[in-house]
Design an enzyme around this catalytic site. Structure first.
Site, mmCIF file in Angstrom:
data_model
loop_
_atom_site.group_PDB
_atom_site.id
_atom_site.type_symbol
_atom_site.label_atom_id
_atom_site.label_comp_id
_atom_site.label_asym_id
_atom_site.label_seq_id
_atom_site.Cartn_x
_atom_site.Cartn_y
_atom_site.Cartn_z
ATOM 1 N N ASP A 65 62.547 87.946 52.682
ATOM 2 C CA ASP A 65 63.473 87.296 53.597
ATOM 3 C C ASP A 65 63.616 88.224 54.793
ATOM 4 O O ASP A 65 63.338 89.423 54.712
ATOM 5 C CB ASP A 65 64.834 87.106 52.918
ATOM 6 C CG ASP A 65 65.709 86.137 53.685
ATOM 7 O OD1 ASP A 65 65.826 84.987 53.239
ATOM 8 O OD2 ASP A 65 66.253 86.531 54.744
ATOM 9 N N ASP B 78 69.123 84.090 46.462
ATOM 10 C CA ASP B 78 68.254 84.826 47.361
ATOM 11 C C ASP B 78 68.468 86.321 47.170
ATOM 12 O O ASP B 78 69.450 86.895 47.637
ATOM 13 C CB ASP B 78 68.569 84.435 48.807
ATOM 14 C CG ASP B 78 67.839 85.317 49.812
ATOM 15 O OD1 ASP B 78 66.927 86.074 49.399
ATOM 16 O OD2 ASP B 78 68.189 85.240 51.003
ATOM 17 N N CYS C 269 68.206 81.380 56.185
ATOM 18 C CA CYS C 269 67.706 82.033 54.970
ATOM 19 C C CYS C 269 66.269 81.590 54.662
ATOM 20 O O CYS C 269 65.990 80.420 54.470
ATOM 21 C CB CYS C 269 68.640 81.673 53.803
ATOM 22 S SG CYS C 269 68.006 82.159 52.206
ATOM 23 N N SER D 207 62.038 79.620 62.876
ATOM 24 C CA SER D 207 63.195 79.056 62.161
ATOM 25 C C SER D 207 63.797 77.840 62.839
ATOM 26 O O SER D 207 64.650 77.166 62.248
ATOM 27 C CB SER D 207 64.270 80.134 62.020
ATOM 28 O OG SER D 207 63.730 81.261 61.372
ATOM 29 N N HIS E 172 70.515 86.948 50.791
ATOM 30 C CA HIS E 172 71.749 86.255 51.168
ATOM 31 C C HIS E 172 72.610 85.893 49.970
ATOM 32 O O HIS E 172 73.643 85.267 50.101
ATOM 33 C CB HIS E 172 71.413 84.967 51.939
ATOM 34 C CG HIS E 172 70.706 85.204 53.238
ATOM 35 N ND1 HIS E 172 71.368 85.504 54.409
ATOM 36 C CD2 HIS E 172 69.391 85.229 53.542
ATOM 37 C CE1 HIS E 172 70.479 85.671 55.387
ATOM 38 N NE2 HIS E 172 69.259 85.509 54.870
#
Lengths: 374, 619
Positions: free
Chosen positions: B371, B356, B390, B332, B377
């Site tokens: 996710d 999401d 996310c 990430s 999210h």
């Protein structure tokens, strides 16, 4: 003839040197060489006073010997020619059977109190013998007498070569050949011998020479092949001479000699020290003195009144030249390495005594002339 | 007339004149032969004089090279990192030793040579030239040197050699950056010969083997001096003719900050991982740590084969410089850059929101991409997507942008190629693309590949240095520098700045996009690790899967074997407004990025941002 009449007519004015049986021109040449040699030895020995003193002693002794020999009438030598020659041959045979081996060669005879080298005696005994033998016959000599001479020559030469002592055998053989040549041996025979010699060379190379001798000859042509082994002497000696240049590096300043790169620098290779420290000028000086002595010797020979004296004087003088040629030739790399010292310069007594005896004979021949009855 | 009578008849006058002719002839011959001798001497002494003079000098003059002292290495504040220390070793010339065992026995009591060492010496001797010195014992103490010197006469062929040896006072702290020097081996020799530098190493024993020591060998080494000595035929020195002192190597100052480096090492506390800190304003590397490390001094004196194989076989692989050779999924930590790409390609804008639900599907495809947060999210915009990391937002984004633009864009940030940092131990990592996959696997690119790459997983690997560098470009809003370690070097007494290599900056179609992404990273920092910091910072964490979790499996860090646990990553910089330091941290198998790498990053930035600059030693 003129000379004789000349000296006869000045019988009363015979100078002190003649009475002492000394030939001043010859002596001065010799003394110049010896003095020069002392300087060079001092340098080559690493400034050893002790060695110089020893050499000085030898010089003194050899001068005494020369002086003594000069007193002996050549006619006496003539009488002793054959007995000395035969004694020499016997001694050489003695060496062959009972001699001591030193440095791989059998040259010495132990007399109990000293080591004696009969080949050295032969250097003089032999030309005396040859001169006596040839001068018995009318000159130029006939072929059969030449053949006899050849036999007289070959016996000692081969005995010495077998020791092995190539240097001495060359000197001995040369002294005999000179007698024969000077006696007027016909050019045809001279030519024949030269051709025979050329034919003999391969035989010598393949059958008679020792391996170490062959190596020496090969080294001459390509010393760089084994620069630290067989070629070392020659390379270092050439470097010494070449690096001396025209003016030399100066006395005591030859790096090749002082730093001990040059082997045998006070004996057989002393000429390299001269070349290095005194340059081309020094070499030229030395060669000039030598040429002067040879010239004087040949004049003495020419003026001698008997064939015996002439041949003997001529042979002694030319043998002296062979020393010079072989030594300088080998040190400067155009002849193979053969154990021949630089006459009257190299450190060491034996050859000096022999040479000076020879010069004594020359002086005797020069100064005993007028007593010879025609 | 009977012939006999004629034999005794001599014509004296004729004989005399015959002799004279012959004598004259021989004299001419003598003269000619002497002239031959003379012309040969002329050849030697005049024509070839130069040649023989040279050879005569070669004979007598020995040129002994003397080694230059190696340049010192300092950090940016002038703290000594590599120095030269006096060093004594016991040397032996094999051909001068009559009986090895007897000699060693006799040496006992002065300098102990144990059985192992003896064995090793004998082994070495088999391939050693008899006349070349061999070290039989290194690192002699002063006492040993003194005792041996007194007894020297008993040991012909053995002697003490004095010299300088490299010493790294911080031992393992700097190893991967500084590298180390070691004995010149045949490979080094071949390289030096190829680059025509071998001659300058005539007296040098050691050469830089790795790291800065290797890279800046040319600056550090210096030039040898010479002693011209006159020697005799046995090589004995008669006198010294001329002394040309060596030119010492240049002292170099690195961009490293010793205290930061120490702090990073301390925080890593032996865990497997790496820290790279950079000054984004010029690309100077402030800290580069790879853990675990090892003592570089071991290699200076020649490490024992056991010691070396222990290092080589160590499962935590201390020999690797993780900062430049460790290839990790960036995870990430690259989401800010992916978002930047989305903005730039107008796939999103700062108002775009994505729903999401906890999973994402390629339109028309059954497979669900999860996710990290199972329940999703909810609605996320670009700030939210970066702050909460996310995944769904980026799946969708990458799906729309496509791999080609992605690979090209990331390439500009240095992924997939070496940064050309000034140490040789560096790998390029992988920035996957269609071409790359075809070449590497001979396979076509699938949409699914792009999806993984979009969150920094899949084929994408990068080094911590690349992460720091890309973050620096982001923080710099497009300015790009080659990361480097060399700050200045000393030429004589003058300090010369090493050139800074700045590349063409990245120009965005909309420069505002830089601000959006940097702002998102600031929010990330504000909302987590740096809430209470007295300075502003920006950051992004990452958690890289080391092994794949099945579609519906749950990843539980506590139940997974350590070496299969996730790698924890973080990139950060501070201060936000005018960044002075960029950081990339990777902790192998440490688990969740924010929880594990985060505190480390905070502590490091605190160390750098809160220190009183006046307290630092002056350069």
């Amino acid at each position: 003839m003129n000379n004789q009449m000349h000296s006869n007519s000045h019988h009363q004015k015979k100078n002190i040197w003649q009475r002492l049986h000394i030939d001043l021109p010859l002596l001065s040449g010799i003394l110049i060489l010896m003095a020069f040699g002392l300087f060079v030895i001092y340098s080559a020995s690493g400034e050893s006073v002790a060695m110089m003193e020893r050499q000085l002693t030898r010089i003194g002794l050899s001068l005494v010997i020369m002086f003594s020999v000069a007193q002996i009438n050549p006619e006496v030598l003539k009488r002793w020619a054959l007995p000395i020659y035969i004694a020499g041959i016997i001694l050489l045979l003695g060496v062959h059977f009972f001699g001591t081996i030193n440095k791989g060669a059998q040259r010495w005879l132990n007399l109990g109190f000293m080591e004696f080298q009969p080949s050295e005696l032969m250097k003089l005994a032999f030309p005396i013998m040859m001169a006596w033998y040839i001068s018995k016959f009318p000159l130029p000599p006939k072929k059969r007498y030449l053949a006899g001479g050849a036999v007289i020559l070959l016996i000692p030469t081969l005995l010495i070569a077998k020791q092995p002592d190539l240097g001495t055998s060359i000197l001995v053989a040369a002294s005999g050949v000179f007698v024969l040549f000077l006696s007027g041996m016909s050019w045809l025979i001279v030519g024949g011998i030269v051709i025979a010699g050329l034919i003999f060379l391969p035989i010598l190379w393949f059958f008679l020479m020792h391996d170490y001798q062959r190596t020496r000859v090969l080294t001459l042509f390509d010393p760089e092949k084994d620069p630290l082994g067989a070629g070392y002497h020659i390379i270092q000696s050439k470097i010494a001479i070449g690096s001396g240049g025209v003016w030399g590096k100066g006395w005591l300043d030859g790096t090749q000699s002082q730093l001990e790169f040059l082997p045998e620098r006070h004996t057989d290779f002393i000429f390299a020290v001269i070349g290095e420290e005194f340059g081309l000028i020094g070499s030229l000086f030395l060669l000039t003195i030598y040429l002067y002595i040879i010239g004087r010797g040949l004049i003495i020979a020419s003026r001698a009144q008997t064939s015996f004296a002439r041949l003997l004087a001529g042979s002694i003088t030319l043998t002296f030249f062979v020393y010079i040629f072989v030594n300088i030739g080998m040190v400067s790399g155009i002849l193979p390495v053969v154990g021949v010292p630089l006459p009257l310069i190299s450190y060491g007594g034996t050859s000096m005594m022999t040479l000076m005896t020879g010069f004594g004979i020359l002086m005797s021949i020069q100064t005993h002339r007028r007593f010879i009855d025609r | 007339m009977p012939p006999k009578k004629r034999i005794t008849m001599h014509d004296h006058a004729a004989e005399a004149s015959l002799f004279k002719r012959r004598a004259f002839f021989t004299f001419i011959c003598v003269f000619i032969l002497l002239s031959v001798l003379f012309s040969n001497l002329y050849q030697l002494q005049v024509v070839s004089y130069k040649d023989y003079e040279t050879r005569s000098n070669d004979n007598r003059i020995r040129v002994v090279p003397t080694a230059p002292s190696r340049g010192l290495i300092f950090d940016r504040h002038g703290q000594l990192l590599a120095e030269n220390q006096p060093y004594h070793s016991l040397e032996m010339i094999p051909e001068r030793i009559k009986n090895l065992d007897e000699t060693f026995d006799e040496l006992n009591g002065i300098i102990e040579i144990d059985a192992d060492e003896r064995e090793q010496i004998k082994e070495t001797l088999k391939f050693h030239r008899r006349f070349k010195p061999l070290t039989i014992k290194g690192k002699l103490t002063e006492e040993q040197v003194a005792t041996f010197s007194v007894n020297q006469h008993r040991f012909p062929g053995i002697y003490v050699e004095a010299g300088l040896k490299r010493y790294y006072p911080y031992a393992e702290l700097m190893t991967h950056v500084l590298g180390y020097v070691g004995k010149i081996n045949t490979r080094d020799k071949a390289q030096l010969e190829q680059s025509n530098n071998w001659k300058t190493y005539a007296a040098t024993k050691d050469i830089g083997k790795q790291g800065v020591e290797k890279f800046y060998e040319g600056l550090l080494h210096g030039l040898p001096g010479h002693l011209e000595e006159e020697v005799n035929n046995r090589g004995r020195v008669i006198r010294t003719l001329k002394v040309t002192p060596p030119t010492p190597g240049k002292d170099i100052y690195l961009t490293l900050d010793l205290k930061l480096q120490q702090k990073a090492m301390e925080l890593l506390a032996g865990r497997r991982g790496s820290v790279v800190a950079m000054d984004p304003r010029d690309g100077g590397i402030l800290a580069m740590v790879s853990s675990p490390s090892y003592d570089a001094n071991l290699f200076v004196h020649g490490i024992s084969s056991k010691g070396y194989s222990d290092l080589l076989n160590d499962k935590s692989r201390p020999l690797i410089n993780r900062a430049t050779q460790g290839q990790y999924s960036p995870a990430s930590t690259i989401k800010p850059l992916v978002a930047l790409l989305g903005l730039e390609e107008r796939v999103i804008n700062d108002k775009t929101r994505v729903w999401d639900p906890g999973f994402w599907q390629i339109p028309g495809v059954e497979r669900k991409w999860r996710d990290w947060k199972r329940w999703g999210h909810g609605w996320v915009d670009v700030y939210h997507a970066i702050v909460d990391s996310c995944d769904i937002f980026f799946y969708d984004l990458v799906y729309k942008v496509g791999i080609d633009k992605m690979a090209n864009f990331m390439g500009q940030f240095g992924f997939g190629e070496r940064t050309n940092v000034d140490i040789y131990e560096e790998v390029a990592g992988i920035m996957p693309s269609r071409d790359w996959k075809r070449l590497r696997y001979n396979q076509a690119w699938y949409i699914g590949d792009s999806i993984s790459v979009g969150i920094g997983q899949g084929y994408w690997t990068s080094t911590p240095l690349q992460l720091a560098n890309s973050t620096a470009i982001l923080a710099n809003k497009g300015r790009r520098f080659t990361p480097h370690l060399l700050k200045t070097f000393k030429d004589d007494t003058v300090k010369i700045d090493a050139p800074i290599d700045e590349h063409q900056p990245i120009i965005l179609k909309n420069p505002k996009n830089w601000d959006i992404i940097n702002e998102a990273m600031r929010q990330t920092a504000d909302k987590s690790r740096f809430t209470d910091a007295t300075y502003t910072a920006a950051m992004k964490t990452g958690t890289a899967q080391v092994f794949s979790v099945g579609q519906d499996e749950k990843y539980n860090a506590d139940t997974v074997a350590e070496h299969l646990r996730d790698n924890a990553l973080i990139v950060a910089y501070a201060p936000y407004e005018n960044p002075r330091i960029v950081l990339a941290v990777v902790l192998e198998n440490a688990g969740w990025g924010g929880a594990n790498a985060g505190p480390l990053a905070r502590a490091l930035l605190d160390e750098y941002m809160l220190r009183d600059e006046w307290m630092l030693p002056n350069e």
